[in-house]
Design a protein around this motif. Sequence first.
Motif, PDB file in Angstrom:
ATOM      1  N   GLU A   1      81.872  54.824  70.658  1.00 21.84           N
ATOM      2  CA  GLU A   1      80.431  54.595  70.545  1.00 21.84           C
ATOM      3  C   GLU A   1      79.682  55.925  70.476  1.00 21.84           C
ATOM      4  O   GLU A   1      78.780  56.102  69.662  1.00 21.84           O
ATOM      5  N   TRP A   2      80.056  56.869  71.331  1.00 22.50           N
ATOM      6  CA  TRP A   2      79.442  58.198  71.354  1.00 22.50           C
ATOM      7  C   TRP A   2      79.572  58.862  69.979  1.00 22.50           C
ATOM      8  O   TRP A   2      78.608  59.374  69.426  1.00 22.50           O
TER       9      TRP A   2
ATOM     10  N   SER B   1      80.296  57.417  67.085  1.00 19.53           N
ATOM     11  CA  SER B   1      79.636  56.608  66.051  1.00 19.53           C
ATOM     12  C   SER B   1      78.138  56.837  66.002  1.00 19.53           C
ATOM     13  O   SER B   1      77.505  56.675  64.953  1.00 19.53           O
ATOM     14  N   ARG B   2      77.559  57.226  67.121  1.00 19.10           N
ATOM     15  CA  ARG B   2      76.115  57.497  67.182  1.00 19.10           C
ATOM     16  C   ARG B   2      75.784  58.959  66.877  1.00 19.10           C
ATOM     17  O   ARG B   2      74.658  59.390  67.091  1.00 19.10           O
ATOM     18  N   GLY B   3      76.779  59.694  66.413  1.00 18.00           N
ATOM     19  CA  GLY B   3      76.535  61.075  66.021  1.00 18.00           C
ATOM     20  C   GLY B   3      76.827  62.108  67.079  1.00 18.00           C
ATOM     21  O   GLY B   3      76.498  63.282  66.907  1.00 18.00           O
TER      22      GLY B   3
END
Length: 65
Positions: free
Chosen positions: A46-47, A49-51
């Motif tokens: 998630e980290w 994937s959010r840039g």
Amino acid sequence: MDPDRALARIVELAERIVNAAPQDLEWGAVVPRVEELAETVLSLDEWLSRGGFRPRAWQTARESR
């Protein structure tokens, strides 16, 4: 999220599972480690994937500068 700490924990948990003695692989003993491993992998995903930046161990020499 600290991606370096997350990666270190992922590696630690995976090594403990892979290197465990057969008697330590009883379902009840393994489930908490596997759950933590899965949650940490998902959090890191998630980290990223959010840039978010990659863990230092995954960065190229160019990125580290």
